[in-house]
Design a protein around this motif. Structure first.
Motif, PDB file in Angstrom:
ATOM      1  N   ASP A  57       0.826  -1.206   0.000  1.00  0.00           N
ATOM      2  CA  ASP A  57       0.000   0.000   0.000  1.00  0.00           C
ATOM      3  C   ASP A  57       0.858   1.253   0.000  1.00  0.00           C
ATOM      4  N   MET A  61       1.030   3.733  -3.340  1.00  0.00           N
ATOM      5  CA  MET A  61       0.671   5.139  -3.174  1.00  0.00           C
ATOM      6  C   MET A  61       1.826   6.029  -3.628  1.00  0.00           C
ATOM      7  N   HIS A  72      -0.595   8.956   3.675  1.00  0.00           N
ATOM      8  CA  HIS A  72      -0.963   7.624   4.142  1.00  0.00           C
ATOM      9  C   HIS A  72      -1.618   7.684   5.506  1.00  0.00           C
ATOM     10  N   ARG A  75      -3.004   1.095   6.196  1.00  0.00           N
ATOM     11  CA  ARG A  75      -3.442   0.187   5.136  1.00  0.00           C
ATOM     12  C   ARG A  75      -4.910  -0.208   5.313  1.00  0.00           C
ATOM     13  N   LEU A  78      -7.553   1.635   3.244  1.00  0.00           N
ATOM     14  CA  LEU A  78      -7.413   1.341   1.816  1.00  0.00           C
ATOM     15  C   LEU A  78      -8.017  -0.023   1.483  1.00  0.00           C
ATOM     16  N   GLU A  79      -7.705  -1.012   2.322  1.00  0.00           N
ATOM     17  CA  GLU A  79      -8.247  -2.352   2.115  1.00  0.00           C
ATOM     18  C   GLU A  79      -9.776  -2.335   2.230  1.00  0.00           C
ATOM     19  N   LEU A 248      -9.844   8.140   6.292  1.00  0.00           N
ATOM     20  CA  LEU A 248      -9.495   7.926   4.897  1.00  0.00           C
ATOM     21  C   LEU A 248      -8.488   8.981   4.436  1.00  0.00           C
ATOM     22  N   VAL A 270      -6.293  -3.704  -1.690  1.00  0.00           N
ATOM     23  CA  VAL A 270      -5.504  -2.519  -1.349  1.00  0.00           C
ATOM     24  C   VAL A 270      -5.237  -1.665  -2.580  1.00  0.00           C
ATOM     25  N   GLY A 273      -8.499  -0.027  -3.560  1.00  0.00           N
ATOM     26  CA  GLY A 273      -8.841   1.064  -2.661  1.00  0.00           C
ATOM     27  C   GLY A 273      -8.084   2.333  -2.978  1.00  0.00           C
ATOM     28  N   ILE A 274      -6.778   2.205  -3.213  1.00  0.00           N
ATOM     29  CA  ILE A 274      -5.980   3.375  -3.581  1.00  0.00           C
ATOM     30  C   ILE A 274      -6.509   3.981  -4.877  1.00  0.00           C
ATOM     31  N   LEU A 277      -9.773   5.900  -4.320  1.00  0.00           N
ATOM     32  CA  LEU A 277      -9.547   7.155  -3.604  1.00  0.00           C
ATOM     33  C   LEU A 277      -8.802   8.168  -4.460  1.00  0.00           C
TER      34      LEU A 277
END
Length: 427
Positions: A57, A61, A72, A75, A78-79, A248, A270, A273-274, A277
């Motif tokens: 992650d 990123m 950050h 993690r 993100l997961e 977040l 992960v 999720g990144i 976002l």
């Protein structure tokens, strides 16, 4: 002018004696990766910065252009987003592994990689039904994702939780808020402890510990594990927790930063999720089938079918990372050769690189000698779109380090570099 940004998970390594002192990338027969290196400009890159052995992650990123030291938040969030959950600020989101333990000693952090997603889902559903957390008024959702992987979201009733707690998973530590691999991890599950004196952290640690104990009781007694034990398979009888987050990250959309509409093709929550976002469109893919060749081919077909719909594609390919974690040198070589043949060969046969910039790199090194991530620089190769080649002829750690891109000291330098190549190719 398109951007194809391909990340091969954990492909980089260190020289291995049984390979004659070569790394798996140097030893493997990878004519397509070598062709990409020969047709383009190469370099080496610390995916975060020297001294940080990053989890995926943090590294992803970073190489997408977001400084993890700034953006950050753990993690876990993100997961959770990648798994379709909706954590709110003040909730505690945690990355989890099903594991095999005996008297709290860890026998296998990943249940021998033999736990099916279907089995994990059944186990997670039982935990959700049967566990009640009473140390503090709290609701939770425990969700299995892919194989041995899972996510836990804790929501206090009327109070917030803090992520400033330690992991129960001894394989990972926290360094300035970032998750990093331990060089010599303990073999016992650790108790989570608050890392400050705030009540939010104390409550969070106590809830994680209560969940760890109570979920183990449910898992140990579950019919899935009785069946696995009868079949001679390791039991998924504990949950390891790591990399909590209580909010977040706020990421400026990739399209706003670079003027490119992005799509993401990735398997793991992960990376998804990144991508979500960061404002990318996440392409829905079937879960890994157990046949990597078929999975690579399907992902390539999906990529080609969407070529006209987006300006840029972030493609994250699993494969070499797992044998690196298992210390299996021969299987890592095979994984590299397969991704070369099943993904990169048809990609090069199909893509018009006069109208695209292709970047190939890794999110981190996973040396077989360590069975864990390291901070070693990873190779980078960029070709197409008018990128002038250097003298590098093969895609490997040492060879690419001699290329004209030089050494990128931080992963956040890569995306701006790729954006410049795209701009030059459009000129």
């Amino acid at each position: 002018m398109k951007l194809l940004f391909v990340v091969i998970d954990g492909a980089a390594d260190r020289p291995v004696e049984k390979l004659g002192g070569k790394t798996p990338l140097e030893y493997a027969d990878t004519p397509c990766l070598d062709s990409i290196a020969a047709r383009g400009a190469c370099g080496a890159m610390y995916t975060v910065q020297p001294g940080v052995a990053p989890e995926s992650d943090v590294a992803v990123m970073s190489i997408l252009g977001y400084d993890p030291l700034t953006h950050h938040t753990g993690r876990g969030p993100l997961e959770a987003v990648g798994a379709g959950m909706e954590p709110r600020d003040g909730d505690l989101a945690i990355r989890c592994n099903f594991a095999t333990v005996r008297d709290w000693e860890i026998i296998d952090r990943r249940v021998g990689r033999s736990l099916t997603t279907e089995e994990a889902v059944e186990l997670a559903e039982a935990v959700n039904r049967q566990v009640e957390l009473t140390s503090h008024p709290c609701d939770f959702e425990f969700k299995a994702t892919v194989g041995h992987r899972a996510v836990l979201v804790l929501r206090g009733r009327g109070f917030k939780l803090s992520a400033n707690i330690s992991n129960t998973d001894p394989a990972y530590a926290r360094l300035g808020g970032l998750g990093v691999a331990e060089a010599e991890p303990s073999r016992r599950i650790k108790w989570s402890v608050p890392l400050d004196e705030n009540v939010e952290a104390r409550r969070a640690a106590e809830l994680v510990n209560e969940f760890t104990v109570k979920s183990r009781e449910v898992l140990e007694a579950h019919p899935v594990n009785a069946r696995r034990e009868a079949e001679g398979k390791p039991k998924a009888n504990a949950v390891l927790c790591r990399d909590a987050g209580d909010r977040l990250p706020r990421l400026e959309p990739m399209e706003k930063l670079y003027g490119l509409s992005f799509a993401c093709l990735a398997d793991m929550p992960v990376e998804k999720g990144i991508a979500r976002l960061a404002g990318m469109s996440v392409v829905e893919l079937p879960p890994p089938s157990g046949d990597p060749r078929a999975d690579y081919e399907l992902r390539l077909r999906k990529l080609l079918s969407l070529a006209g719909s987006y300006d840029a594609f972030y493609i994250h390919l699993k494969g070499p990372d797992e044998p690196g974690h298992d210390g299996d040198v021969e299987r890592k070589v095979e994984a590299l050769e397969l991704v070369d043949e099943a993904f990169f060969k048809p990609l090069l046969d199909s893509a018009d690189l006069s109208r695209a910039v292709l970047c190939v790199t890794c999110d981190h090194a996973t040396p077989c000698s360590l069975k864990a991530h390291s901070d070693d620089p990873v190779p980078v190769a960029v070709c197409g779109g008018g990128v002038e080649p250097d003298d590098v002829q093969c895609f490997s750690e040492a060879a690419c380090a001699k290329g004209k891109l030089g050494l990128l000291e931080r992963g956040v330098e890569l995306m701006p570099l790729l954006a410049r190549f795209i701009k030059a190719g459009r000129a």
